[in-house]
Motif scaffolding. Structure first.
Motif, short mmCIF file in Angstrom:
data_model
loop_
_atom_site.label_atom_id
_atom_site.label_comp_id
_atom_site.label_asym_id
_atom_site.label_seq_id
_atom_site.Cartn_x
_atom_site.Cartn_y
_atom_site.Cartn_z
N GLU A 262 0.81 -1.22 0.00
CA GLU A 262 0.00 0.00 0.00
C GLU A 262 0.84 1.27 0.00
O GLU A 262 0.42 2.30 -0.51
N GLN A 701 -3.15 -2.94 -12.41
CA GLN A 701 -3.02 -2.84 -10.95
C GLN A 701 -2.81 -1.39 -10.53
O GLN A 701 -3.40 -0.92 -9.55
N GLN A 704 -6.13 0.54 -10.80
CA GLN A 704 -7.04 0.22 -9.69
C GLN A 704 -6.60 0.91 -8.41
O GLN A 704 -7.43 1.42 -7.65
N ARG A 705 -5.29 0.95 -8.18
CA ARG A 705 -4.78 1.63 -7.00
C ARG A 705 -5.10 3.12 -7.04
O ARG A 705 -5.47 3.73 -6.04
N SER A 706 -4.95 3.71 -8.20
CA SER A 706 -5.22 5.14 -8.33
C SER A 706 -6.68 5.45 -8.04
O SER A 706 -7.00 6.44 -7.38
N LEU A 707 -7.57 4.59 -8.51
CA LEU A 707 -9.00 4.79 -8.25
C LEU A 707 -9.31 4.67 -6.77
O LEU A 707 -10.08 5.47 -6.21
N ARG A 708 -8.71 3.66 -6.11
CA ARG A 708 -8.94 3.49 -4.67
C ARG A 708 -8.41 4.68 -3.89
O ARG A 708 -9.04 5.16 -2.94
N SER A 709 -7.23 5.17 -4.28
CA SER A 709 -6.65 6.32 -3.60
C SER A 709 -7.52 7.56 -3.77
O SER A 709 -7.75 8.31 -2.82
N ALA A 711 -10.71 7.61 -4.29
CA ALA A 711 -11.92 7.42 -3.50
C ALA A 711 -11.68 7.74 -2.03
O ALA A 711 -12.53 8.36 -1.36
N ARG A 712 -10.51 7.34 -1.51
CA ARG A 712 -10.20 7.64 -0.10
C ARG A 712 -10.10 9.14 0.14
O ARG A 712 -10.59 9.64 1.15
N TYR A 715 -13.54 10.72 0.05
CA TYR A 715 -14.27 10.47 1.30
C TYR A 715 -13.78 11.41 2.40
O TYR A 715 -14.58 11.98 3.15
N ARG A 902 -11.21 8.04 7.23
CA ARG A 902 -11.50 7.02 6.24
C ARG A 902 -12.77 6.28 6.65
O ARG A 902 -13.15 6.28 7.82
#
Length: 947
Positions: A262, A701, A704-709, A711-712, A715, A902
Motif C-alpha cells: 500500500e 493494478q 485500480q490503486r489510483s482509483l482506490r486512492s 476514493a479515499r 471520502y 476514512r
C-alpha cells in the motif's frame, strides 16, 4: 553524612515503599513485579499515575517519619529523588549516591582517537523480545553508544541506545499512521546506516514484522532486481516498504507488481512524533522478522525466526565465544544478511557490546577500511565470507597497511560460503606481520534456518585442514585421510563443533544416519531452528525430516567436527564420481584473465542420449580473441591435470554475467538456465526500457490503486465538509439556547447526523443502558481517537459532563462552547494540579453524569494504556457506580496525528454498572481494575500496561 550501610538500608526501605504502594494501587504488578531501583522512572518504568504517586508519598512519610513538601509530587521523577528529600529532612547527605549518580550522568560513549571507550559493565537480564532488549538498554544507559557507523575514514557517526529508542518510537508511530496493523510485514530496502536501524526497530516497536531486502546494486539490472524483490514482497504480503528516495521513484511500478503493498515511503515520510512506548503484545514465540534465504539454489524463501529462536542462537554462540562487554564487533556485512544482522548487530544489542559497521560497498571499493576499523576501535570480533579475506589479499598493498595493528582481533569468523583452505592459509601468513594471530581465524558454519550459527571452533586454534583421498571420496563418499603431501588429495576445512543445546547428523538419501567420515546430507535440530518458511507449506514440508531439518548441504563429521563438501543441488555426477563445482571454480579463478569469484561450473543436458555435460562460465575483461582462446585451453588443462575432470565447454563472458545472490553467492542454477535458454550474455537494455516493460505489465493494478486512492481522498474531503455543515449550527445553537438538556440534545443529534452523513455505521451493544443512565454515575471509556467524544455524544441521549484537558479552554471559540456543556477541565501535565482537580470534581459533581477517558491521552498504537485514578477516586468518594464503555473502530477511522478520515464502522459495548465497595483508596483501585479489565476484554486490543 550517611554511612554506606545506612545508605543501602534506606534505599531498600524506599524500594519496599514503592512496591508496597504498587501492591495496593496496582495489584496487577503482583504477577509481574518490576525491578525497582533508585533511577527507575515513576511514570514510564513503574506506571505510577499522579494519584498513585501521592499515595507513595504518604507511604514514604509513614515509613521514614518525615513530612514531605507537596511540590515533590510534581518534581520527583524517580524513587531516588524522593529519597534525597527524605535524607535532607533527616539531616543526612547522600554522598555515595551522589557520586554514583554523577558517574552515571557523566558517562559518555564517544569513541576515543584510539577507538576505545570507557564502558561501565552491567548485568544483562533475560529478555523475551528484541524490542524489550532495546527498551532496557535505552532506559538503563540511554547515552551509551550502541554503534559507530563508518561512512568514510573521516566521517564516523555514533548512535546511542537512547537515540535509537526514540527514533524507533517515531518510526513506529509513523507506521501506525499509515494504517499498519499488528503482525503486518514491513519491508526494509535500506542501505547500511542509522536509518536502517530506525526502520528495523520501529517496525518491531509497532509489533509488526520487519522484512530486510537488499537495495539495487546496479541500475543496468533493475528489471531483474525488481522482479526478484517483488517475489519476496508477494510472499511476505508486505503492506509498507521503507526505502531510499531514489528507489521511491519506482513506487508505482513496485506497487503494480505487489498487490498487498500500500505504501512505498522514505524514512523521512514515516518519521512522526514518538509513541508513548512500544506497542505491547509481542511474545517470545512470535515471529521477530523474516530472514529471506539468499536464493543461491532457487527462489528466496522467508525463514520465520522468533525472538526465542534468536536469543537461543545468540546465547549458544556466546557460550562458545565467551563474549563480554569489552568485546567490539566490527562488520562490513550487509544488514539484510543473517550473519550481518543477527550475527553482529543483534548479538551486540543483546549483550551490550560496542558495534562498528560500514557499508559493503565501502568495503568492496576500499577493503583496507575494514582492517583499519578493527585497529582504530580495538575490534575483537569480526566476520566475513571467504571472498572478503581473498579480496584483502588481492586488493590491499603493504603500503596500505603501514602502522596497522590487528592484535586485538581474537575471532575472525569465516563463513556464509565455502571456506577455501588456500585463502585461510594465505591470509594467516600474510597478515601475521601486522599482528593477526593464526588462532583468530575461525571457519564457521551456519544458515538462516537456524538463525545464523550452527558450528563454531570450540577453542581458539589454528584452522584445521583435513586431507582426504580423492578417489575414495568421490566414488564411495568415504573421507579417508590422505597424506598432506598427496597432490591429488581433496582438502576440507573444519567448521568446528555444533553449538550448545543443538545437534547435527549426517544421513544418506534414505534418511539413515551415517557413521564417522561418511559423506552425506547434513541435518540439524535445536532451539534456534525455524518453524518453517513463511506462507510456503510445500517448502516447509520438504525442510523437515521429523524433528530434524535438512540443510541442503553435504559433508561429513570427524572427531565431532563438521567438514562441508558442497550443496546437494550443485553436485555434478561424472563417470560414477561426485564432483563439486567449488574446486573447479577456485582453480579457474586463479588465472590472470579471469575475475576471481566470478566463475560458475554446472552440469547441463540431462537427456539420456546426450548425457550430462560439464560447463564452465568465467568472467573476464579481456577482449582479444587469441588471449581468450588461450585462457579456455588453460582451463581445460587445469581441470584435467589437477582435478582429473574433463570440461565439455568453457565460456568466457563479460563482467556481471554470472548471476549472484544479494550476499555474493553464485546462483549456479540460474546460470545453467540462462545458458540452456541462450540468454547467458543478454544484451543490456537502457534502464528506462526495463522500467517501461515492467510498467506495461502492471498498468491494470496501478489504475485500480489510483482509483482506490482517489476514493479515499474524496471520502476524507466529504467527511470534513460534513463536519463543517454540522458543527457550525451546533456551535451556534449551544451558545444561544437556554438549559443544559436542550443544548445536549443539539450536540447529541448533531453527532448522529454527522455519523449518517459520513456513512459511519454505529453498532451498540446494550444501548438501553445509555438511556437509563442514573444521575451521578461515572462513565469511563477507552480513548483511541479524537472521534471518541463525538461518538459518545452521538450515543448518549441524556446530558453528561466530559472531563477534558484544560488546554482546550485556551482554544479560541471553544471556551464558551465547552463551558455551556459543563465540560470540566483538568490539568494533565502537572501531577499536583491533577490530584487537586480530582478532589474539586468530586466536591462539585452535584449529581451530574461525568465522562472520563482514564487513559488520559492516546496515540496511533493499538492497545489499552494504564488508567489514571481520578475517575475512580471520584466514584468512590461520591459512592456512585462506574459504567465502562468500550469503543472499537475510531482509531482506524482517524488515527492520532492524522487528519484524513476514512470509512469504516464504529462498535460500542456498554458494560454493566460497577458499584464501589467503599469510599477509600482501596475501593477506588478495585473500581479501576474491574473497569479496565472489562474494557480490555471487550476491546480485543493488547494490554499496554507493561508495554
Amino acid at each position: 553524612m550517611a554511612q554506606p550501610g545506612n545508605q543501602r538500608s534506606m534505599e531498600k526501605d524506599m524500594a519496599d515503599a514503592v512496591l508496597e504502594t504498587m501492591a495496593e494501587a496496582m495489584p496487577e504488578h503482583r504477577k509481574r513485579q518490576p525491578e525497582v531501583t533508585m533511577t527507575s522512572r515513576l511514570d514510564s518504568d513503574l506506571g505510577l499515575d499522579s494519584l498513585t504517586r501521592a499515595e507513595l508519598l504518604v507511604t514514604v512519610e509513614r515509613k521514614f517519619g518525615v513530612q514531605l513538601p507537596e511540590q515533590l509530587l510534581s518534581d520527583a521523577d524517580t524513587p531516588g529523588d524522593i529519597l534525597d528529600e527524605v535524607m535532607r529532612l533527616k539531616g543526612a547527605t547522600p554522598a555515595e549516591k551522589s557520586e554514583k549518580s554523577r558517574a552515571e550522568d557523566e558517562e559518555t560513549n564517544a569513541a576515543l582517537d584510539a577507538g576505545e571507550e570507557n564502558r561501565e559493565h552491567f548485568s544483562v537480564p533475560d529478555f523475551e523480545t528484541l524490542q524489550e532488549t532495546l527498551s532496557w538498554h535505552a532506559r538503563e544507559h540511554p547515552d551509551r553508544t550502541y554503534l559507530h557507523w563508518i561512512k568514510s575514514y573521516d566521517d564516523v557517526r555514533s548512535l546511542t541506545f537512547g537515540d535509537l529508542h526514540k527514533g524507533a518510537l517515531r518510526v513506529a508511530n509513523g507506521l501506525f499512521q499509515h494504517d499498519i496493523e499488528e503482525r503486518d510485514t514491513i519491508a526494509l530496502m535500506l542501505p547500511t546506516g542509522h536509518d536502517y536501524f530506525y526502520g528495523f526497530f520501529g517496525a518491531l516497536y509497532a509489533n509488526a514484522i520487519p522484512v530486510p531486502l537488499y537495495p539495487p546494486m546496479r541500475a543496468s539490472e533493475i528489471e531483474e532486481h525488481l522482479k526478484r524483490q517483488a517475489s519476496i514482497l508477494n510472499n511476505a504480503k508486505a503492506r509498507v516498504m521503507i526505502t531510499v528516495p531514489e528507489a521511491k521513484k519506482l513506487a508505482a511500478v513496485v506497487k503494480g507488481m505487489v498487490p498487498s503493498l500500500e505504501h512505498v515511503l522514505t524514512l523521512d515520510e514515516v518519521w512522526a512524533k514518538p509513541l508513548y512506548r512500544p506497542a505491547a503484545g509481542t511474545k517470545g514465540d512470535d515471529i521477530a522478522f523474516l530472514q529471506f534465504t539468499s536464493g543461491s539454489t532457487g527462489d528466496p524463501k522467508g525463514v520465520s525466526l522468533s525472538h526465542a529462536n534468536l536469543f537461543a542462537n545468540i546465547d549458544a554462540g556466546n557460550q562458545v565465544l565467551h563474549v563480554d562487554q569489552d568485546d567490539v564487533f566490527v562488520s562490513w556485512l550487509p544488514l539484510y544478511h543473517d550473519m550481518g544482522l543477527i550475527g553482529t548487530c543483534l548479538s551486540s544489542l543483546w549483550y551490550g557490546m560496542h558495534l562498528v559497521i560500514m557499508s559493503p560497498l565501502l568495503f568492496l571499493t576500499r577493503p583496507q577500511y575494514w582492517l583499519w576499523a578493527i585497529d582504530r576501535f580495538g575490534g575483537t570480533l569480526s566476520p566475513s565470507p571467504n571472498f572478503g579475506y581473498e579480496l584483502c589479499l588481492k586488493r590491499i598493498s603493504d603500503e596500505d597497511m603501514e602502522g596497522l595493528d590487528l592484535s586485538s582481533w581474537r575471532v575472525a569468523f569465516n563463513g556464509a560460503e565455502a571456506v577455501s583452505p588456500d585463502t585461510v592459509v594465505r591470509f594467516v601468513e600474510r597478515f601475521s606481520k601486522w599482528g593477526f594471530r593464526p588462532e583468530a581465524m575461525a571457519p564457521v558454519y551456519g544458515l538462516a534456518e537456524n538463525c545464523v550459527a550452527l558450528t563454531f571452533p570450540e577453542e581458539p586454534r589454528e584452522p584445521v585442514i583435513d586431507y582426504v583421498d580423492r578417489e575414495r571420496f568421490q566414488k564411495h563418499g568415504e573421507a579417508k585421510p590422505a597424506p598432506p603431501d598427496d597432490d591429488s588429495a581433496l582438502r576440507f576445512v573444519s567448521c568446528g563443533k555444533v553449538i550448545p543445546n543443538h545437534d547435527i547428523r549426517i544421513v544418506d538419501d534414505d534418511g539413515n544416519e551415517l557413521g564417522e567420515r561418511q559423506e552425506g546430507n547434513l541435518q540439524f535440530t535445536g532451539p534456534s531452528a525455524t518453524r518453517g518458511y513463511y506462507r510456503n507449506e510445500e517448502k516447509t514440508e520438504a525442510l523437515f525430516d521429523g524433528q530434524w531439518l535438512n540443510t541442503g548441504d553435504r559433508g561429513y563429521i570427524a572427531d565431532q567436527e563438521l567438514y562441508l563438501s558442497g550443496r546437494n543441488k550443485d553436485l555434478i555426477v561424472r563417470a560414477g564420481r561426485n564432483i563439486y563445482p567449488g574446486e573447479i571454480e577456485e582453480a579457474v579463478g586463479e588465472l590472470d584473465l579471469v575475475r576471481a569469484g566470478c566463475v560458475a561450473a554446472f552440469a547441463s543436458g540431462m537427456g539420456e542420449s546426450e548425457g550430462e555435460r560439464l560447463i564452465v562460465v568465467a568472467e573476464t575483461t579481456e577482449k582479444d580473441e587469441k588471449k581468450l582462446a588461450e585462457a579456455k585451453e588453460k582451463i581445460h588443462r587445469i581441470a584435467m591435470k589437477a582435478l582429473d575432470i574433463e570440461v565439455d565447454e568453457v565460456l568466457m563472458v563479460r563482467p556481471h554475467t554470472v548471476p549472484k545472490t544479494s550476499s555474493g553467492k553464485l546462483r549456479r542454477n540460474d546460470c545453467r538456465l540462462r545458458y540452456e535458454r541462450g540468454e547467458l550474455e543478454r544484451k543490456r537494455e537502457p534502464v528506462w526500457r526495463q522500467v517501461a516493460r515492467l510498467a506495461r505489465g502492471t498498468w491494470r493494478q496501478q489504475a485500480q490503486r489510483s482509483l482506490r486512492s482517489a476514493a479515499r481522498w474524496l471520502y476524507s474531503a466529504w467527511a470534513w465538509a460534513a463536519m463543517g455543515l454540522v458543527s457550525v449550527p451546533v456551535w451556534t445553537l449551544v451558545n444561544i439556547l437556554p438549559g443544559l438538556p436542550l443544548r445536549w440534545q443539539v450536540v447529541h443529534r448533531g453527532g448522529r447526523l454527522l455519523g449518517l452523513l459520513t456513512g459511519t455505521r454505529l453498532k451498540v451493544e446494550h444501548a438501553e443502558r445509555l438511556k437509563e443512565l442514573p444521575q451521578g454515575s461515572i462513565i469511563v471509556s477507552n480513548h483511541a481517537s479524537y472521534l471518541d467524544a463525538l461518538v459518545l455524544a452521538a450515543l448518549i441521549p441524556v446530558p453528561v459532563s466530559f472531563i477534558a484537558k484544560a488546554e482546550l479552554m485556551k482554544v479560541r471559540g471553544l471556551k464558551r462552547f465547552l463551558t455551556r456543556l459543563e465540560v470540566e477541565p483538568v490539568e494533565r501535565a502537572d501531577a499536583q494540579h491533577s490530584v487537586g482537580d480530582s478532589k474539586r470534581i468530586a466536591e462539585s459533581a452535584g449529581g451530574r453524569r461525568l465522562v472520563f477517558f482514564p487513559e488520559g491521552s492516546f496515540d496511533a498504537a493499538p492497545g489499552l494504556r494504564p488508567f489514571q485514578m481520578g475517575a475512580f477516586m471520584t466514584a468512590a468518594v461520591l459512592k456512585q457506580s462506574v459504567i465502562p464503555i468500550t469503543m472499537t473502530g475510531t482509531r482506524r477511522k482517524l488515527p492520532a496525528d492524522r487528519w484524513n478520515p476514512r470509512p469504516g464502522p464504529v462498535n460500542v459495548v456498554v458494560g454493566e454498572p460497577i458499584e464501589p465497595k467503599g469510599d477509600d483508596w482501596k475501593s477506588a483501585v478495585q473500581l479501576r481494575d474491574r473497569a479496565r479489565n472489562t474494557i480490555l476484554e471487550t476491546s480485543g486490543e493488547p494490554d499496554r500496561l507493561f508495554g
